[in-house]
Design a protein around this motif. Structure first.
Motif, mmCIF file in Angstrom:
data_model
loop_
_atom_site.group_PDB
_atom_site.id
_atom_site.type_symbol
_atom_site.label_atom_id
_atom_site.label_comp_id
_atom_site.label_asym_id
_atom_site.label_seq_id
_atom_site.Cartn_x
_atom_site.Cartn_y
_atom_site.Cartn_z
ATOM 1 N N ALA A 65 0.822 -1.213 0.000
ATOM 2 C CA ALA A 65 0.000 0.000 0.000
ATOM 3 C C ALA A 65 0.854 1.260 0.000
ATOM 4 O O ALA A 65 0.584 2.201 -0.765
ATOM 5 C CB ALA A 65 -0.939 -0.006 1.207
ATOM 6 N N GLN B 191 2.694 1.466 -3.375
ATOM 7 C CA GLN B 191 1.739 1.761 -4.436
ATOM 8 C C GLN B 191 1.415 3.249 -4.463
ATOM 9 O O GLN B 191 1.335 3.861 -5.530
ATOM 10 C CB GLN B 191 0.472 0.940 -4.216
ATOM 11 C CG GLN B 191 -0.656 1.243 -5.176
ATOM 12 C CD GLN B 191 -1.935 0.529 -4.790
ATOM 13 O OE1 GLN B 191 -2.015 -0.115 -3.743
ATOM 14 N NE2 GLN B 191 -2.954 0.648 -5.624
ATOM 15 N N PRO C 285 0.709 -0.665 -8.049
ATOM 16 C CA PRO C 285 1.623 -1.441 -7.225
ATOM 17 C C PRO C 285 2.901 -1.755 -8.004
ATOM 18 O O PRO C 285 2.834 -2.101 -9.189
ATOM 19 C CB PRO C 285 0.836 -2.718 -6.927
ATOM 20 C CG PRO C 285 -0.596 -2.321 -7.087
ATOM 21 C CD PRO C 285 -0.599 -1.310 -8.193
ATOM 22 N N ALA D 229 -3.187 -6.115 -5.544
ATOM 23 C CA ALA D 229 -3.724 -5.159 -4.577
ATOM 24 C C ALA D 229 -5.180 -5.456 -4.234
ATOM 25 O O ALA D 229 -5.659 -5.073 -3.162
ATOM 26 C CB ALA D 229 -3.604 -3.736 -5.121
ATOM 27 N N SER E 169 -5.943 1.052 -1.109
ATOM 28 C CA SER E 169 -5.074 0.421 -2.103
ATOM 29 C C SER E 169 -5.893 -0.242 -3.204
ATOM 30 O O SER E 169 -5.593 -0.107 -4.402
ATOM 31 C CB SER E 169 -4.176 -0.611 -1.407
ATOM 32 O OG SER E 169 -3.458 -1.373 -2.332
ATOM 33 N N TRP F 220 -6.033 1.110 -7.246
ATOM 34 C CA TRP F 220 -5.655 0.291 -8.394
ATOM 35 C C TRP F 220 -6.775 0.261 -9.440
ATOM 36 O O TRP F 220 -6.543 0.526 -10.627
ATOM 37 C CB TRP F 220 -5.306 -1.119 -7.958
ATOM 38 C CG TRP F 220 -5.176 -2.079 -9.108
ATOM 39 C CD1 TRP F 220 -5.972 -3.135 -9.394
ATOM 40 C CD2 TRP F 220 -4.189 -2.040 -10.150
ATOM 41 N NE1 TRP F 220 -5.556 -3.774 -10.542
ATOM 42 C CE2 TRP F 220 -4.458 -3.117 -11.022
ATOM 43 C CE3 TRP F 220 -3.109 -1.205 -10.429
ATOM 44 C CZ2 TRP F 220 -3.687 -3.371 -12.148
ATOM 45 C CZ3 TRP F 220 -2.337 -1.465 -11.563
ATOM 46 C CH2 TRP F 220 -2.626 -2.536 -12.405
#
Length: 879
Positions: free
Chosen positions: A487, A490, A497, A518, A541, A545
């Motif tokens: 996290a 990322q 990520p 993720a 997270s 994504w």
């Protein structure tokens, strides 16, 4: 006198959060879990008792809330220790107390560390790559009642107090995103201290912090050029006084007997070494350190194995075969004259002529060396690990004697939860291969391989393997810790990520499958362990994504044009082009986009985020529709027909029409038949082919794929002697030679995703609700199997199935833990709902054996289909 018989369940397996040992945890309100034994009825209440120095408290919690129940007492203060036990209550019946479980909070606030800072050996104390020693003299004025050592480092460390080893951990504090999260460990050292003089010595090596992480020299000293130690020793005297010893200018440093220590190159130790001088340390101005308590278990030695065969190569060299590809080090007893040496070399397989196959190690030397001091000595390297089955022990002097050679298996001390066995020994071995690959790649974080010069936390590998991993071992704390690093890195990488976590600071764009970790990994943890906090923590997270990919895909909702790894290691790809797969990488990316959006919608629903659940469900529907428009032809086939393409479309629910799904399943069967039932998928597709066949009416074709012995296939690896999963389907060629590709590992768990299918389909164990609170027991016999068994220690207890076929008579024995409702499905199509206990079912079943393998087609190479270039999107429907 009348004896009252208690009819209420006993409470067993009391646990604190996801810890095996709850010493120095990072939570003030740790959740509690337990299991029941002895009755099918879950009690109304459970009484929890917590005892400590400030007294004893009791509280009642609802009996059904047995998994991650909230802490029912005031929050723990830093250092506070409580001994917890529990018992069940139902009306006037009260069960026995459980075994106690101790919980102790760590240092919960930065101020608790006081003046602790990082201290480092002065320049020149130890050569680059060597280990240093740091020591502190400690004078204690009275007997000790309690003592705790809080310890971390830049680098990896091993501590001794008064000559005795502190704990059993290895390679502490492990590998995290050090600039964001630096783990510390808490050690109970009460019994190692004494009134009077004491000495704490910490050996310190480069480890992941300053050591070599790849063959690329840019990543040497990835986190910094200085190693250091941060420690706080707290002593409570019996008379009530307190003493704190921190890392300060009173520490000293010296060189150690470890002349070189590298994960890749090995360790060299000189037993003749004595510190020439102890010099002052440097107190580093680090600013506040991002100290965190562990979430998962430490790395430890967990097993010792003797050789199954040993061969004298020459008068100075003996080669040992340990019968299992494993990760760890050698331990041996050695004696000989001072200055003589023993050299240990490691390899996973042998060349055809019997030599160690070291080419797959690339630049990793994987060699340990001991220089003798003249006294008999038992040696086990402390600061390195190797992936090996075979090892050569070579001496340079005829008077050197080596005895009791053992392989010490080392990995994160995960609790084993899964088991599988069946009437086909090769399928049982396949399961074991997946299990051993997880063991070898679970050294503090989930890695891709454990032997060559690249042992990194590749996100794509765990994205496809997480379901299997959680059916093998309890990975809740282990993977939750890794997700915390994912996290933070990322976020630094713009929402994508990194390909590896912890990252080596190389910016990467969004890459399908790898970035989808993720979403996939936290969802898998929630599904298997029933912990909504995993989803809550991962929510930023997960959304970052999916939202990033949504922006890349645009209004068309087709993710195309970005560099992708695609169906990595498709068996038709040339050895030197692992990304050159038959399946269009944009098709793979769009399919995985749809899947992650769907999982995110389910996560939102689980968290009560109703608006988000609707939004992401609509997005998933939109991506699925875009997939169909873009990648299916008017005839209902996928563009560029491949096993992976059809498997993803079916397994991810991208085809919404029953007729379209049935047609796609038939086309997938056709692709499998054309390949001679051999595997035609890489990382992105392999975990889903067997499921796509199974869930769409072609179970026996899935079994036929498992039965195929020629490469590329699962059974081929087993028949070639594999004891772990391989990186390539043909890492070892049929003639026994090593695949010529530059990237060839014999311990790579990604293809071990098949273990999940074996557990769910052959064994029949599935989670129908988070944490297996509702479970499925539905074995699907086939492939000529006459018996199989599977078990899983779920958060509620042991869930198990064992079935056998006697002619056409099918018998199933099922075990359901208290608190769980199971849906039992039998091969005749009937279903039963059962609660806790052992149950036996018998029915008639006529096995539908798979068809015999077709004759080889002219021009088909033994390694599988020749590689085909994916057709241009929207092209001909022929195929």
């Amino acid at each position: 006198m009348t004896t009252h018989v208690t009819r209420v369940a006993g409470v067993v397996g009391l646990r604190i959060e996801h810890h095996r040992e709850a010493l120095g945890i990072g939570k003030s309100r740790p959740r509690l879990s337990w299991r029941y034994a002895g009755t099918e009825r879950v009690p109304e209440w459970v009484e929890i008792e917590a005892s400590g120095e400030t007294g004893t408290r009791r509280a009642r919690v609802p009996g059904p809330d047995q998994v991650l129940a909230p802490w029912p007492f005031p929050p723990l203060a830093s250092r506070e220790r409580r001994v917890v036990r529990a018992r069940a209550v139902a009306g006037t019946d009260v069960g026995p107390w459980s075994d106690p479980a101790a919980v102790e909070a760590g240092l919960l606030h930065p101020d608790d560390w006081g003046a602790s800072r990082m201290v480092a050996p002065a320049a020149g104390v130890a050569q680059q790559g060597a280990a240093a020693q740091l020591r502190r003299a400690i004078e204690l004025s009275a007997p000790v009642r309690r003592a705790r050592l809080y310890l971390t480092s830049w680098g990896v460390h091993l501590a001794h107090l008064n000559g005795a080893r502190v704990g059993t951990d290895l390679l502490a504090p492990g590998w995290t995103s050090y600039h964001h999260r630096l783990r510390y460990h808490t050690h109970d050292v009460t019994d190692l201290l004494r009134a009077g003089g004491n000495t704490l010595v910490v050996a310190l090596a480069d480890g992941w912090y300053r050591g070599r992480l790849t063959a690329d020299v840019r990543f040497d000293q990835a986190y910094g050029g200085r190693t250091g130690v941060c420690a706080r020793l707290e002593v409570g005297y019996e008379d009530g006084r307190q003493l704190a010893v921190v890392t300060d200018e009173f520490w000293q440093a010296a060189a150690s007997p470890v002349l070189a220590a590298s994960f890749y190159d090995g360790e060299t130790r000189d037993e003749r070494h004595r510190p020439a001088a102890w010099t002052p340390v440097e107190v580093l101005d680090t600013g506040p350190l991002p100290l965190v308590a562990p979430q998962g278990p430490p790395v430890r030695p967990v097993e010792t194995r003797a050789p199954v065969a040993s061969r004298v190569v020459d008068e100075l060299t003996t080669r040992h075969d340990f019968g299992q590809n494993l990760v760890g080090v050698l331990r041996l007893r050695v004696s000989g004259p001072p200055g003589a040496s023993v050299t240990l070399r490691h390899a996973e397989v042998l060349e055809r002529d019997g030599r160690l196959a070291t080419r797959p190690l690339r630049s990793a030397r994987a060699t340990d060396r001991l220089l003798l001091g003249g006294q008999p000595h038992t040696w086990q390297p402390d600061f390195t690990l190797h992936g090996f089955r075979h090892a050569e022990v070579t001496t340079d002097h005829p008077d050197v004697r080596v005895e009791d050679v053992r392989a010490v298996v080392v990995h994160s001390d995960l609790r084993r939860t899964g088991a599988f066995d069946c009437s086909d020994p090769e399928l049982t071995r396949l399961w074991e291969n997946a299990r051993w690959s997880l063991r070898g790649n679970a050294v503090d974080l989930p890695t891709d391989c454990p032997q060559r010069d690249e042992r990194l936390g590749w996100t794509g590998d765990i994205a496809v393997f997480a379901p299997a991993a959680t059916g093998l071992y309890d990975c809740a704390g282990f993977l939750s810790s890794w997700l915390a690093d994912l996290a933070v890195e990322q976020e630094e990488n713009g929402g994508a990520p990194p390909l590896t976590v912890p990252s080596l600071s190389v910016p990467t764009g969004p890459v399908a499958v790898w970035g989808d970790a993720a979403v996939v990994v936290p969802w898998t943890l929630y599904e298997r362990y029933g912990d909504p906090l995993v989803l809550e923590r991962a929510w930023p997270s997960m959304t970052a994504w999916v939202d990033l990919v949504h922006r890349r895909a645009g209004e068309a909702l087709v993710w195309e044009g970005d560099p992708q790894l695609g169906d990595w290691l498709d068996p038709a790809a040339p050895p030197d082009e692992p990304a050159a797969a038959r399946t269009d990488p944009d098709l793979v990316a769009t399919a995985w986009f749809a899947r992650s959006a769907r999982l995110l919608a389910r996560a939102a629903a689980a968290l009560g985020r109703t608006v988000d659940a609707r939004r992401y469900a609509a997005l998933a529907d939109g991506v699925a529709a875009a997939f169909r428009r873009t990648y299916t032809t008017p005839a209902g086939r996928l563009v560029g027909e491949t096993q992976t393409g059809y498997a993803l479309a079916l397994a991810f629910g991208l085809l919404t029409d029953d007729a379209a799904r049935a047609h796609a399943a038939r086309r997938l069967v056709r692709q499998v038949e054309l390949a001679g039932y051999r595997i035609g998928t890489g990382f992105a597709g392999t975990p889903f082919v067997l499921d796509a066949l199974t869930e769409h009416g072609h179970l026996q074709v899935a079994y036929r794929m498992l039965a195929e012995p020629s490469p590329p296939s699962y059974r081929y690896q087993v028949r070639m002697g594999a004891t772990t999963m391989w990186e390539r389907w043909d890492s070892l060629l049929p003639d026994g030679s090593v695949n010529p590709g530059e990237m060839t590992s014999f311990n790579h768990y990604a293809y071990g995703a098949v273990a999940d299918w074996l557990q769910r389909v052959v064994g029949g164990l599935t989670a129908l609700a988070p944490g297996y609170r509702r479970a499925g027991i539905r074995p699907r016999p086939g492939g000529g199997l006459t018996a199989a068994s599977a078990s899983l220690l779920t958060p509620y207890g042991r869930l198990a199935s064992a079935w056998r076929l006697d002619d056409d008579r099918f018998t199933l024995d099922a075990e359901v833990p208290p608190g769980v409702v199971a849906e039992v499905g039998l091969p005749d199509g009937t279903t039963r709902q059962v609660t806790a206990g052992r149950h036996t079912f018998t029915t008639r079943h006529r096995p539908d054996y798979p068809p015999p393998p077709p004759a080889p087609r002219p021009g088909t190479p033994p390694g599988g289909l020749a590689r085909r270039t994916p057709p241009v999107r929207g092209g001909s429907a022929a195929g």
